[in-house]
Design a protein around this motif. Structure first.
Motif, short mmCIF file in Angstrom:
data_model
loop_
_atom_site.label_atom_id
_atom_site.label_comp_id
_atom_site.label_asym_id
_atom_site.label_seq_id
_atom_site.Cartn_x
_atom_site.Cartn_y
_atom_site.Cartn_z
N ASP A 5 0.87 -1.17 0.00
CA ASP A 5 0.00 0.00 0.00
C ASP A 5 0.91 1.23 0.00
N LEU A 6 0.96 1.94 -1.11
CA LEU A 6 1.90 3.04 -1.31
C LEU A 6 1.28 4.37 -0.88
N GLY A 7 2.02 5.11 -0.03
CA GLY A 7 1.49 6.36 0.49
C GLY A 7 0.31 6.11 1.40
N CYS A 8 0.43 5.08 2.23
CA CYS A 8 -0.71 4.59 3.02
C CYS A 8 -1.14 5.54 4.12
N GLY A 9 -0.23 6.41 4.60
CA GLY A 9 -0.57 7.26 5.73
C GLY A 9 -0.88 6.44 6.97
N LYS A 10 -1.97 6.77 7.64
CA LYS A 10 -2.35 6.07 8.88
C LYS A 10 -3.34 4.94 8.65
N LYS A 11 -3.67 4.66 7.37
CA LYS A 11 -4.70 3.65 7.08
C LYS A 11 -4.18 2.65 6.07
N THR A 12 -3.37 1.71 6.52
CA THR A 12 -2.86 0.68 5.63
C THR A 12 -3.98 -0.28 5.25
N ARG A 13 -4.06 -0.63 3.98
CA ARG A 13 -5.07 -1.55 3.48
C ARG A 13 -4.87 -2.93 4.11
N PRO A 14 -5.93 -3.57 4.62
CA PRO A 14 -5.78 -4.90 5.22
C PRO A 14 -5.16 -5.89 4.24
N GLY A 15 -4.20 -6.66 4.73
CA GLY A 15 -3.53 -7.65 3.91
C GLY A 15 -2.36 -7.11 3.11
N PHE A 16 -2.07 -5.83 3.24
CA PHE A 16 -0.99 -5.20 2.50
C PHE A 16 0.06 -4.67 3.49
N LEU A 17 1.28 -4.50 3.01
CA LEU A 17 2.33 -3.84 3.77
C LEU A 17 2.27 -2.35 3.47
N GLY A 18 2.27 -1.53 4.51
CA GLY A 18 2.17 -0.09 4.34
C GLY A 18 3.52 0.55 4.10
N ILE A 19 3.58 1.42 3.09
CA ILE A 19 4.80 2.18 2.78
C ILE A 19 4.44 3.66 2.75
N ASP A 20 5.21 4.45 3.48
CA ASP A 20 4.95 5.88 3.57
C ASP A 20 6.26 6.58 3.91
N ARG A 21 6.26 7.91 3.82
CA ARG A 21 7.47 8.64 4.17
C ARG A 21 7.58 8.89 5.67
N ARG A 22 6.50 8.62 6.40
CA ARG A 22 6.51 8.79 7.86
C ARG A 22 6.18 7.46 8.52
N LYS A 23 6.75 7.23 9.68
CA LYS A 23 6.56 5.96 10.40
C LYS A 23 5.31 6.03 11.27
N PHE A 24 4.15 6.12 10.61
CA PHE A 24 2.90 6.04 11.34
C PHE A 24 2.70 4.61 11.84
N ASP A 25 1.78 4.44 12.79
CA ASP A 25 1.39 3.09 13.20
C ASP A 25 0.87 2.35 11.98
N GLY A 26 1.32 1.12 11.79
CA GLY A 26 0.89 0.32 10.67
C GLY A 26 1.76 0.46 9.43
N VAL A 27 2.73 1.38 9.45
CA VAL A 27 3.65 1.52 8.31
C VAL A 27 4.79 0.53 8.48
N ASP A 28 5.02 -0.28 7.46
CA ASP A 28 6.05 -1.32 7.51
C ASP A 28 7.37 -0.89 6.90
N GLY A 29 7.33 0.08 5.99
CA GLY A 29 8.55 0.55 5.35
C GLY A 29 8.48 2.04 5.10
N VAL A 30 9.57 2.75 5.41
CA VAL A 30 9.62 4.20 5.25
C VAL A 30 10.55 4.53 4.08
N THR A 31 10.05 5.31 3.13
CA THR A 31 10.85 5.73 1.98
C THR A 31 10.23 6.97 1.35
N ASP A 32 11.00 7.63 0.50
CA ASP A 32 10.52 8.80 -0.23
C ASP A 32 10.06 8.35 -1.61
N LEU A 33 8.75 8.31 -1.81
CA LEU A 33 8.18 7.79 -3.05
C LEU A 33 8.26 8.78 -4.21
N THR A 34 8.86 9.96 -3.99
CA THR A 34 9.03 10.93 -5.07
C THR A 34 10.33 10.71 -5.84
#
Length: 201
Positions: A5-34
């Motif tokens: 789930d790319l750019g998931c923010g605070k709401k990672t899609r169930p069954g997916f790994l969350g990727i965002d630039r901030r380490k919110f709860d539920g984010v599995d990987g932090v990176t700059d998607l730009t």
């Protein structure tokens, strides 16, 4: 194989790994998607071992993602010659998807005020025409200067796109022909655009 789930923010899609630039709860990987490469600090993401560069950074290997989901993120990326962030995003997404892999992209429709209210949105809304450029054979015939063969900032990806819409609920009771007319021509008729991309390799 991963579902992300790319750019998931605070709401990672169930069954997916969350990727965002901030380490919110539920984010599995932090990176700059730009950026051209999505660089991680950890050596694994889910069950996948990441590739390590000489400077100690980690990236996803080719063909490691079966499905991607991206809701209300793409419209935040710039789309111009100086900052081709949407081009970079699509190229990297294509690289990590398996052949035949799917990506669902949801954005506000360009003819909805939802596309313009958030000041963190880029100046260009995402339109249907954007997705034509993601297809290599279309680019070869119609826009070769957008391809990496001729433009170092151009597209390397190759996707088939199927475009769908989330209509405004006021259209629910219209006859199909009137509803189709509204979806094509009326401002505020569509809330979101939902595009299913299929990775072609």
């Amino acid at each position: 194989m991963l579902k992300i789930d790319l750019g998931c923010g605070k709401k990672t899609r169930p069954g997916f790994l969350g990727i965002d630039r901030r380490k919110f709860d539920g984010v599995d990987g932090v990176t700059d998607l730009t950026q051209k490469s999505w660089i991680f600090t950890q050596p694994t993401l889910g069950s996948v071992q990441l590739l390590q560069s000489r400077d100690g950074e980690f990236v996803l290997p080719d063909n490691c993602v079966t499905e991607a989901f991206c809701s209300h993120f793409l419209e935040h990326l710039e789309h111009n010659q100086r900052y081709p962030e949407r081009v970079r995003f699509m190229n990297e997404l294509w690289r990590i998807l398996v052949p035949g892999g799917k990506a669902t992209i949801i954005t506000p429709h360009w003819a909805s005020s939802r596309a313009y209210g958030d000041f963190t949105h880029a100046d260009k809304p995402v339109s249907e025409m954007f997705y034509a450029y993601l297809n290599r054979s279309w680019r070869e015939q119609n826009a070769p200067d957008n391809d990496a063969e001729f433009n170092p900032d151009g597209y390397t990806c190759d996707f088939h796109a199927q475009v769908g819409y989330t209509p405004h609920p006021d259209l629910d009771n219209l006859q199909p022909e009137h509803r189709g007319m509204a979806l094509s021509w009326y401002k505020e008729a569509v809330l979101d655009m939902q595009v299913l991309l299929t990775c072609q390799k």
